[in-house]
Design a protein around this motif. Structure first.
Motif, PDB file in Angstrom:
ATOM      1  N   ARG A   1      -8.323   3.320 -11.451  1.00 24.16           N
ATOM      2  CA  ARG A   1      -8.622   4.521 -10.410  1.00 24.16           C
ATOM      3  C   ARG A   1      -7.713   5.414 -10.606  1.00 24.16           C
ATOM      4  O   ARG A   1      -6.478   4.968 -10.297  1.00 24.16           O
ATOM      5  CB  ARG A   1      -8.704   3.705  -9.042  1.00 24.16           C
ATOM      6  CG  ARG A   1     -10.252   2.942  -8.778  1.00 24.16           C
ATOM      7  CD  ARG A   1     -10.258   2.525  -7.602  1.00 24.16           C
ATOM      8  NE  ARG A   1     -10.401   3.478  -6.664  1.00 24.16           N
ATOM      9  CZ  ARG A   1     -10.562   3.632  -5.281  1.00 24.16           C
ATOM     10  NH1 ARG A   1     -10.439   2.690  -4.658  1.00 24.16           N
ATOM     11  NH2 ARG A   1     -10.635   4.748  -4.631  1.00 24.16           N
TER      12      ARG A   1
ATOM     13  N   HIS B   1      -4.415   1.277 -10.544  1.00 25.39           N
ATOM     14  CA  HIS B   1      -4.044   2.649  -9.866  1.00 25.39           C
ATOM     15  C   HIS B   1      -3.241   3.482 -10.626  1.00 25.39           C
ATOM     16  O   HIS B   1      -2.340   2.865 -10.949  1.00 25.39           O
ATOM     17  CB  HIS B   1      -3.817   2.944  -8.433  1.00 25.39           C
ATOM     18  CG  HIS B   1      -4.847   1.647  -7.452  1.00 25.39           C
ATOM     19  ND1 HIS B   1      -5.902   2.496  -6.986  1.00 25.39           N
ATOM     20  CD2 HIS B   1      -4.538   0.508  -7.083  1.00 25.39           C
ATOM     21  CE1 HIS B   1      -6.761   1.489  -6.302  1.00 25.39           C
ATOM     22  NE2 HIS B   1      -5.771   0.394  -6.293  1.00 25.39           N
TER      23      HIS B   1
ATOM     24  N   ILE C   1      -1.620   7.378  -9.871  1.00 24.34           N
ATOM     25  CA  ILE C   1      -1.586   8.279  -8.870  1.00 24.34           C
ATOM     26  C   ILE C   1      -0.574   9.529  -9.255  1.00 24.34           C
ATOM     27  O   ILE C   1       0.518   9.288  -9.745  1.00 24.34           O
ATOM     28  CB  ILE C   1      -0.705   7.959  -7.520  1.00 24.34           C
ATOM     29  CG1 ILE C   1      -1.406   6.722  -7.036  1.00 24.34           C
ATOM     30  CG2 ILE C   1      -0.955   8.820  -6.565  1.00 24.34           C
ATOM     31  CD1 ILE C   1      -0.837   5.273  -7.487  1.00 24.34           C
TER      32      ILE C   1
ATOM     33  N   HIS D   1      -5.960   8.833  -8.690  1.00 21.89           N
ATOM     34  CA  HIS D   1      -5.682   9.477  -7.387  1.00 21.89           C
ATOM     35  C   HIS D   1      -4.827  10.538  -7.694  1.00 21.89           C
ATOM     36  O   HIS D   1      -3.767  10.509  -8.655  1.00 21.89           O
ATOM     37  CB  HIS D   1      -5.096   8.777  -6.306  1.00 21.89           C
ATOM     38  CG  HIS D   1      -5.646   7.381  -6.429  1.00 21.89           C
ATOM     39  ND1 HIS D   1      -6.800   6.962  -5.537  1.00 21.89           N
ATOM     40  CD2 HIS D   1      -5.502   6.051  -6.956  1.00 21.89           C
ATOM     41  CE1 HIS D   1      -7.024   5.646  -5.358  1.00 21.89           C
ATOM     42  NE2 HIS D   1      -6.414   5.207  -6.583  1.00 21.89           N
TER      43      HIS D   1
ATOM     44  N   TRP E   1      -4.009   5.843   2.511  1.00 26.14           N
ATOM     45  CA  TRP E   1      -3.460   4.422   1.981  1.00 26.14           C
ATOM     46  C   TRP E   1      -4.203   4.043   0.622  1.00 26.14           C
ATOM     47  O   TRP E   1      -5.740   4.156   0.711  1.00 26.14           O
ATOM     48  CB  TRP E   1      -3.680   3.392   3.005  1.00 26.14           C
ATOM     49  CG  TRP E   1      -2.923   3.607   4.111  1.00 26.14           C
ATOM     50  CD1 TRP E   1      -3.223   3.759   5.455  1.00 26.14           C
ATOM     51  CD2 TRP E   1      -1.275   3.307   3.999  1.00 26.14           C
ATOM     52  NE1 TRP E   1      -1.912   3.674   6.445  1.00 26.14           N
ATOM     53  CE2 TRP E   1      -0.668   3.458   5.284  1.00 26.14           C
ATOM     54  CE3 TRP E   1      -0.377   3.174   3.078  1.00 26.14           C
ATOM     55  CZ2 TRP E   1       0.525   3.212   5.813  1.00 26.14           C
ATOM     56  CZ3 TRP E   1       0.931   2.899   3.268  1.00 26.14           C
ATOM     57  CH2 TRP E   1       1.427   3.108   4.630  1.00 26.14           C
ATOM     58  N   ILE E   2      -3.456   3.644  -0.234  1.00 24.69           N
ATOM     59  CA  ILE E   2      -4.183   2.960  -1.407  1.00 24.69           C
ATOM     60  C   ILE E   2      -3.596   1.473  -1.542  1.00 24.69           C
ATOM     61  O   ILE E   2      -2.427   1.317  -1.536  1.00 24.69           O
ATOM     62  CB  ILE E   2      -3.518   3.784  -2.813  1.00 24.69           C
ATOM     63  CG1 ILE E   2      -3.932   5.269  -2.859  1.00 24.69           C
ATOM     64  CG2 ILE E   2      -4.077   2.914  -3.936  1.00 24.69           C
ATOM     65  CD1 ILE E   2      -3.266   5.902  -3.913  1.00 24.69           C
ATOM     66  N   GLU E   3      -4.574   0.685  -1.280  1.00 26.63           N
ATOM     67  CA  GLU E   3      -4.156  -0.739  -1.391  1.00 26.63           C
ATOM     68  C   GLU E   3      -3.950  -1.271  -2.864  1.00 26.63           C
ATOM     69  O   GLU E   3      -5.006  -1.043  -3.649  1.00 26.63           O
ATOM     70  CB  GLU E   3      -5.328  -1.610  -0.878  1.00 26.63           C
ATOM     71  CG  GLU E   3      -5.617  -1.208   0.730  1.00 26.63           C
ATOM     72  CD  GLU E   3      -4.528  -1.831   1.819  1.00 26.63           C
ATOM     73  OE1 GLU E   3      -3.820  -2.800   1.224  1.00 26.63           O
ATOM     74  OE2 GLU E   3      -4.525  -1.379   2.893  1.00 26.63           O
TER      75      GLU E   3
ATOM     76  N   ARG F   1       0.678  -1.205   0.021  1.00 23.84           N
ATOM     77  CA  ARG F   1      -0.188   0.004  -0.056  1.00 23.84           C
ATOM     78  C   ARG F   1       0.984   1.240  -0.012  1.00 23.84           C
ATOM     79  O   ARG F   1       1.989   1.181   0.586  1.00 23.84           O
ATOM     80  CB  ARG F   1      -0.800   0.014   1.172  1.00 23.84           C
ATOM     81  CG  ARG F   1      -0.174  -0.005   2.653  1.00 23.84           C
ATOM     82  CD  ARG F   1      -1.375  -0.388   3.671  1.00 23.84           C
ATOM     83  NE  ARG F   1      -0.876  -0.553   4.873  1.00 23.84           N
ATOM     84  CZ  ARG F   1      -1.114  -0.214   5.847  1.00 23.84           C
ATOM     85  NH1 ARG F   1      -2.339   0.145   6.165  1.00 23.84           N
ATOM     86  NH2 ARG F   1      -0.713  -0.558   7.326  1.00 23.84           N
TER      87      ARG F   1
ATOM     88  N   SER G   1       0.756   5.734   0.846  1.00 27.40           N
ATOM     89  CA  SER G   1       0.242   6.938   1.043  1.00 27.40           C
ATOM     90  C   SER G   1       1.342   7.953   0.718  1.00 27.40           C
ATOM     91  O   SER G   1       2.483   7.772   0.959  1.00 27.40           O
ATOM     92  CB  SER G   1       0.053   6.891   2.544  1.00 27.40           C
ATOM     93  OG  SER G   1      -0.706   8.276   2.959  1.00 27.40           O
TER      94      SER G   1
END
Length: 254
Positions: free
Chosen positions: A239, A207, A209, A241, A251-253, A2, A4
């Protein structure tokens, strides 16, 4: 695994990556106090951090290193060409990395790779745990086949989306500074970040980011809109972010 992001912009960058009992940071470009509070907001104690992976020596990636490592004696990992720079900043244990050579820290495997920025020997990182892969790419003026090969097939990608071209050219900055930022050894624009993600997109990319957004030459809204338009076409399941300077990205899992 994960992730952050404690803070991210041209004014300061720091992230936390955890897998099992292993906790690492990438960069330390905010105050030691903010790092401490951010790590505690992650539900961790700062002494749990087992290493700080430095991308390069610029202050927005290292400003908090002296105080934080003096307090917690956290080991620092960086390019061997940063030996002198790091020894001026910290007395903490130093481990020197070679691009392409994987190191194991606890449960995380980390492979550094060279990037294209006007620093001594800047690095990106590929983190792996249990078959899950996170690519971490910031401060690079362009990407190469070698960089993209390292990031191929990642489950999550942290990527800088530093500037909007129109805002940069209307920022009032000097012509030389504008050339530096948008040059091959500067930073990725929103458009370039989107083009990179389009090339890397695959069904397992869960994900993206966005980070290192310039407060003067970009906005989170513009960066997000640009990347979302790309993802809607090439990877609608991914997704998105956006990491900010003023607040922690939870937190991103992965």
């Amino acid at each position: 695994m994960r992730l952050s992001v404690l803070a991210s912009s041209s004014r300061g960058n720091a992230s936390v990556i955890a897998a099992g009992d292993t906790v690492l940071m990438v960069d330390a470009g905010i105050t030691a106090r903010r790092m401490q509070l951010g790590i505690e907001a992650c539900g961790l104690h700062p002494s749990a951090v087992q290493g700080i992976m430095i991308t390069h020596e610029h202050a927005d990636h290292t400003a908090g290193l002296p105080v934080f490592t003096r307090k917690y004696t956290t080991p620092v990992y960086c390019s061997r060409y940063l030996r002198d720079d790091m020894r001026e900043l910290t007395a903490a244990p130093l481990t020197f990395l070679e691009p392409g050579c994987t190191v194991q820290i606890g449960e995380l495997s980390i492979t550094p790779f060279g990037v294209c920025h006007d620093a001594v020997d800047p690095l990106g990182y590929l983190f792996e745990h249990g078959g899950v892969r996170l690519g971490y790419l910031t401060d690079t003026g362009h990407t190469t086949r070698a960089i993209e090969s390292m990031l191929e097939g990642v489950d999550a990608l942290y990527v800088e989306s530093n500037y909007d071209e129109d805002m940069l050219h209307n920022s009032g900055r000097s012509r030389d500074l504008i050339r530096r930022i948008e040059g091959n050894w500067g930073h990725l624009s929103n458009t370039q970040a989107g083009e990179l993600v389009a090339r890397l997109a695959h069904p397992g990319l869960r994900h993206v980011i966005l980070g290192h957004i310039s407060p003067e030459c970009n906005t989170p809204r513009l960066a997000t809109r640009c990347m979302q338009s790309v993802l809607s076409e090439v990877s609608p399941h991914t997704r998105l972010h956006t990491a900010l300077q003023a607040e922690r990205l939870d937190w991103i899992e992965i």
